[in-house]
Design an enzyme around this catalytic site. Structure first.
Site, PDB file in Angstrom:
ATOM      1  N   ASN A  75      27.395  13.241  23.267  1.00  0.00           N
ATOM      2  CA  ASN A  75      27.295  11.797  23.069  1.00  0.00           C
ATOM      3  C   ASN A  75      27.626  11.126  24.410  1.00  0.00           C
ATOM      4  O   ASN A  75      28.636  11.462  25.016  1.00  0.00           O
ATOM      5  CB  ASN A  75      28.322  11.357  21.998  1.00  0.00           C
ATOM      6  CG  ASN A  75      28.064   9.957  21.479  1.00  0.00           C
ATOM      7  OD1 ASN A  75      27.765   9.052  22.249  1.00  0.00           O
ATOM      8  ND2 ASN A  75      28.183   9.788  20.179  1.00  0.00           N
TER       9      ASN A  75
ATOM     10  N   ALA B  29      21.272  13.521  24.039  1.00  0.00           N
ATOM     11  CA  ALA B  29      21.086  14.792  23.330  1.00  0.00           C
ATOM     12  C   ALA B  29      19.843  15.561  23.787  1.00  0.00           C
ATOM     13  O   ALA B  29      19.890  16.783  23.939  1.00  0.00           O
ATOM     14  CB  ALA B  29      21.018  14.528  21.829  1.00  0.00           C
TER      15      ALA B  29
ATOM     16  N   HIS C 191      23.163  10.786   3.981  1.00  0.00           N
ATOM     17  CA  HIS C 191      22.949   9.354   3.714  1.00  0.00           C
ATOM     18  C   HIS C 191      21.563   9.073   3.126  1.00  0.00           C
ATOM     19  O   HIS C 191      21.098   7.938   3.165  1.00  0.00           O
ATOM     20  CB  HIS C 191      23.178   8.528   4.989  1.00  0.00           C
ATOM     21  CG  HIS C 191      24.620   8.513   5.423  1.00  0.00           C
ATOM     22  ND1 HIS C 191      25.022   8.098   6.679  1.00  0.00           N
ATOM     23  CD2 HIS C 191      25.754   8.856   4.754  1.00  0.00           C
ATOM     24  CE1 HIS C 191      26.344   8.211   6.763  1.00  0.00           C
ATOM     25  NE2 HIS C 191      26.816   8.666   5.618  1.00  0.00           N
TER      26      HIS C 191
ATOM     27  N   CYS D 120      10.584  -1.118 -11.002  1.00  0.00           N
ATOM     28  CA  CYS D 120      10.581   0.170 -11.695  1.00  0.00           C
ATOM     29  C   CYS D 120       9.603   0.145 -12.864  1.00  0.00           C
ATOM     30  O   CYS D 120       9.700  -0.720 -13.735  1.00  0.00           O
ATOM     31  CB  CYS D 120      11.984   0.471 -12.199  1.00  0.00           C
ATOM     32  SG  CYS D 120      12.071   1.980 -13.159  1.00  0.00           S
TER      33      CYS D 120
ATOM     34  N   ASN E 203      21.214  10.926   9.400  1.00  0.00           N
ATOM     35  CA  ASN E 203      19.946  10.225   9.598  1.00  0.00           C
ATOM     36  C   ASN E 203      19.101  10.232   8.338  1.00  0.00           C
ATOM     37  O   ASN E 203      19.043  11.222   7.615  1.00  0.00           O
ATOM     38  CB  ASN E 203      19.168  10.846  10.753  1.00  0.00           C
ATOM     39  CG  ASN E 203      19.869  10.609  12.077  1.00  0.00           C
ATOM     40  OD1 ASN E 203      20.788   9.796  12.134  1.00  0.00           O
ATOM     41  ND2 ASN E 203      19.445  11.292  13.106  1.00  0.00           N
ATOM     42  N   VAL E 204      18.443   9.115   8.131  1.00  0.00           N
ATOM     43  CA  VAL E 204      17.556   8.984   6.974  1.00  0.00           C
ATOM     44  C   VAL E 204      16.107   9.234   7.388  1.00  0.00           C
ATOM     45  O   VAL E 204      15.216   9.223   6.554  1.00  0.00           O
ATOM     46  CB  VAL E 204      17.726   7.582   6.319  1.00  0.00           C
ATOM     47  CG1 VAL E 204      19.145   7.430   5.791  1.00  0.00           C
ATOM     48  CG2 VAL E 204      17.394   6.453   7.297  1.00  0.00           C
TER      49      VAL E 204
ATOM     50  N   TYR F 286      13.237  -2.252   5.885  1.00  0.00           N
ATOM     51  CA  TYR F 286      13.006  -0.826   5.612  1.00  0.00           C
ATOM     52  C   TYR F 286      11.540  -0.441   5.823  1.00  0.00           C
ATOM     53  O   TYR F 286      11.228   0.650   6.307  1.00  0.00           O
ATOM     54  CB  TYR F 286      13.507  -0.429   4.219  1.00  0.00           C
ATOM     55  CG  TYR F 286      14.990  -0.118   4.262  1.00  0.00           C
ATOM     56  CD1 TYR F 286      15.433   1.125   4.691  1.00  0.00           C
ATOM     57  CD2 TYR F 286      15.931  -1.087   3.954  1.00  0.00           C
ATOM     58  CE1 TYR F 286      16.788   1.411   4.786  1.00  0.00           C
ATOM     59  CE2 TYR F 286      17.289  -0.810   4.040  1.00  0.00           C
ATOM     60  CZ  TYR F 286      17.711   0.445   4.465  1.00  0.00           C
ATOM     61  OH  TYR F 286      19.050   0.709   4.578  1.00  0.00           O
TER      62      TYR F 286
ATOM     63  N   CYS G  41      14.933   3.565  -8.271  1.00  0.00           N
ATOM     64  CA  CYS G  41      15.271   2.394  -9.067  1.00  0.00           C
ATOM     65  C   CYS G  41      16.719   2.014  -8.810  1.00  0.00           C
ATOM     66  O   CYS G  41      17.580   2.874  -8.655  1.00  0.00           O
ATOM     67  CB  CYS G  41      15.061   2.710 -10.550  1.00  0.00           C
ATOM     68  SG  CYS G  41      15.476   1.302 -11.603  1.00  0.00           S
TER      69      CYS G  41
ATOM     70  N   CYS H 283      17.936   2.649 -13.103  1.00  0.00           N
ATOM     71  CA  CYS H 283      17.829   3.951 -13.781  1.00  0.00           C
ATOM     72  C   CYS H 283      17.632   5.081 -12.761  1.00  0.00           C
ATOM     73  O   CYS H 283      17.809   4.877 -11.572  1.00  0.00           O
ATOM     74  CB  CYS H 283      16.713   3.918 -14.827  1.00  0.00           C
ATOM     75  SG  CYS H 283      15.043   3.967 -14.157  1.00  0.00           S
TER      76      CYS H 283
HETATM   77  P1  NAD Z   1      25.342   4.710  15.214  1.00  0.00           P
HETATM   78  O1  NAD Z   1      24.153   3.862  15.427  1.00  0.00           O
HETATM   79  O2  NAD Z   1      26.564   4.110  14.704  1.00  0.00           O
HETATM   80  O3  NAD Z   1      25.757   5.464  16.577  1.00  0.00           O
HETATM   81  C1  NAD Z   1      24.893   6.196  17.343  1.00  0.00           C
HETATM   82  C2  NAD Z   1      25.703   7.094  18.271  1.00  0.00           C
HETATM   83  O4  NAD Z   1      24.790   7.828  19.065  1.00  0.00           O
HETATM   84  C3  NAD Z   1      26.632   6.365  19.244  1.00  0.00           C
HETATM   85  O5  NAD Z   1      27.892   7.017  19.282  1.00  0.00           O
HETATM   86  C4  NAD Z   1      25.929   6.501  20.589  1.00  0.00           C
HETATM   87  O6  NAD Z   1      26.838   6.583  21.684  1.00  0.00           O
HETATM   88  C5  NAD Z   1      25.190   7.802  20.418  1.00  0.00           C
HETATM   89  N1  NAD Z   1      23.951   7.931  21.190  1.00  0.00           N
HETATM   90  C6  NAD Z   1      23.082   6.961  21.564  1.00  0.00           C
HETATM   91  N2  NAD Z   1      22.052   7.496  22.226  1.00  0.00           N
HETATM   92  C7  NAD Z   1      22.265   8.839  22.257  1.00  0.00           C
HETATM   93  C8  NAD Z   1      21.538   9.938  22.787  1.00  0.00           C
HETATM   94  N3  NAD Z   1      20.361   9.762  23.415  1.00  0.00           N
HETATM   95  N4  NAD Z   1      22.065  11.181  22.645  1.00  0.00           N
HETATM   96  C9  NAD Z   1      23.231  11.377  22.003  1.00  0.00           C
HETATM   97  N5  NAD Z   1      23.967  10.364  21.487  1.00  0.00           N
HETATM   98  C10 NAD Z   1      23.472   9.119  21.607  1.00  0.00           C
HETATM   99  O7  NAD Z   1      24.860   5.894  14.294  1.00  0.00           O
HETATM  100  P2  NAD Z   1      25.631   6.786  13.261  1.00  0.00           P
HETATM  101  O8  NAD Z   1      26.954   7.238  13.839  1.00  0.00           O
HETATM  102  O9  NAD Z   1      24.669   7.804  12.875  1.00  0.00           O
HETATM  103  O10 NAD Z   1      25.966   5.832  12.000  1.00  0.00           O
HETATM  104  C11 NAD Z   1      25.224   4.733  11.566  1.00  0.00           C
HETATM  105  C12 NAD Z   1      24.542   4.873  10.210  1.00  0.00           C
HETATM  106  O11 NAD Z   1      23.210   4.375  10.297  1.00  0.00           O
HETATM  107  C13 NAD Z   1      24.367   6.278   9.766  1.00  0.00           C
HETATM  108  O12 NAD Z   1      24.327   6.325   8.385  1.00  0.00           O
HETATM  109  C14 NAD Z   1      22.998   6.605  10.324  1.00  0.00           C
HETATM  110  O13 NAD Z   1      22.358   7.656   9.703  1.00  0.00           O
HETATM  111  C15 NAD Z   1      22.229   5.346  10.060  1.00  0.00           C
HETATM  112  N6  NAD Z   1      21.092   5.256  10.995  1.00  0.00           N
HETATM  113  C16 NAD Z   1      20.107   6.198  10.914  1.00  0.00           C
HETATM  114  C17 NAD Z   1      19.036   6.182  11.779  1.00  0.00           C
HETATM  115  C18 NAD Z   1      17.997   7.258  11.663  1.00  0.00           C
HETATM  116  O14 NAD Z   1      17.785   7.822  10.589  1.00  0.00           O
HETATM  117  N7  NAD Z   1      17.331   7.625  12.758  1.00  0.00           N
HETATM  118  C19 NAD Z   1      18.951   5.193  12.755  1.00  0.00           C
HETATM  119  C20 NAD Z   1      19.958   4.226  12.805  1.00  0.00           C
HETATM  120  C21 NAD Z   1      21.043   4.283  11.925  1.00  0.00           C
HETATM  121 ZN    ZN Z   2      14.362   1.902 -13.606  1.00  0.00          ZN
END
Ligand code: NAD
Ligand code: ZN
Length: 271
Positions: free
Chosen positions: A223, A241, A106, A155, A87-88, A52, A114, A117
């Site tokens: 996608n 995208a 998410h 914590c 996305n986080v 992380y 924590c 708590c």
């Molecule tokens: P995933 O990693 O499972 O899938 C990513 C999707 O994005 C795939 O379907 C892929 O085909 C598509 N993709 C790849 N490149 C692309 C682009 N340039 N344009 C458009 N689409 C594209 O991610 P998910 O479905 O979000 O689920 C996984 C979990 O992990 C979720 O909770 C996600 O938030 C988390 N995660 C978050 C981050 C972040 O915050 N940036 C990064 C990795 C994973």
């Molecule tokens: Zn605590």
């Protein structure tokens, strides 16, 4: 115009943040789908924290891309708008999307909370020295007998391990966040639902997209790969995208503005 946008890791891929399921998703040969779990944290919290911390660092040095920016343009054009992101990272926010128009379903990677708590705090923007992660001043670490060489924050209230403020695989979503999304989805049919860069493997994402679209709204998937939602989409865009979304958003704004101008003959042109 009423718009719901659902995003996943793919929308941040072109900012250099790896998706979980993509080829760059693995970290030190470890599968993120196994690392992002309560079980991984229970068995090796140091390893999970290390992952992380690296991801926080990577996100801090990344910049929002043209897709994040196009979503902001769409949000200012639409009369009613909600983004639900899995996305986080903070790239939607840094692109300029106000907090009240977005739900991070998410969680937020910059929150440390924590594991026992309710204590939580958002990390400082500029935190980039490893030492700071271990002892973020905002949480006053060290107060609960923290050892100088501990790799994991504890914590200050109850002494339990602190963890990232994200929803791991197998964990419950925050019910307050679900309520916000349900209010929006239940509040009327959307003219446009965008599903961008997500494998759409979580049932609630598919459900929200389909319900929000209703009988007659557009469901636009962006996608490069097929997903379980593709069969329900009214428009499928098999492109990255950042390339496709600016074009699509600008087209929508142009078409809607000119039809409204024609209707209103110079009246209010935004909807
Ligand atoms: P995933 O990693 O499972 O899938 C990513 C999707 O994005 C795939 O379907 C892929 O085909 C598509 N993709 C790849 N490149 C692309 C682009 N340039 N344009 C458009 N689409 C594209 O991610 P998910 O479905 O979000 O689920 C996984 C979990 O992990 C979720 O909770 C996600 O938030 C988390 N995660 C978050 C981050 C972040 O915050 N940036 C990064 C990795 C994973
Ligand atoms: Zn605590």
């Amino acid at each position: 115009m009423r718009v719901l946008v659902l995003t996943g890791a793919g929308v941040s891929a072109e900012s250099g943040i790896p998706t979980f399921r993509g080829k760059d998703g693995y970290w030190r040969n470890l599968d993120p789908m196994k690392l992002a779990t309560p079980e991984a944290f229970a068995s090796d919290p140091e390893l999970v924290w290390e992952w992380y911390r690296e991801r926080r660092q990577r996100i801090r040095s990344a910049k929002p891309n043209a897709a994040h920016e196009a979503i902001v343009r769409l949000s200012t054009f639409a009369r009613e708008f909600l983004l639900v992101t899995q996305n986080v990272d903070d790239l939607h926010a840094r692109a300029g999307l106000p907090k009240e128009k977005m739900v991070q379903i998410h969680g937020n990677i910059f929150v440390t909370r924590c594991s026992r708590c309710d204590l939580e705090a958002e990390e400082a923007e500029e935190e980039d020295v490893e030492h700071d992660y271990e002892h973020p001043p905002s949480l006053g670490y060290g107060m609960a007998g923290e050892h100088e060489h501990d790799k994991i924050p504890k914590c200050p209230e109850c002494g339990a391990l602190m963890r990232p403020g994200v929803v791991w695989f197998g964990e419950q979503l925050d019910s307050n966040k679900i309520d916000i999304v349900e209010m929006f989805v239940g509040g009327g049919r959307c003219d446009c639902v965008f599903v961008i860069g997500t494998t759409a493997l979580f049932g609630y994402i598919v459900d929200w997209a389909i319900r929000a679209r209703g009988q007659s709204g557009e469901l636009i998937e962006i996608n490069p790969d097929e997903t379980p939602l593709s069969q329900f989409a009214t428009q499928v865009v098999r492109e990255p995208a950042a390339a496709a979304l600016p074009r699509i958003v600008d087209e929508i704004i142009r078409c809607r503005s000119s039809s409204l101008d024609a209707d209103n003959k110079g009246g209010e042109s935004r909807q």
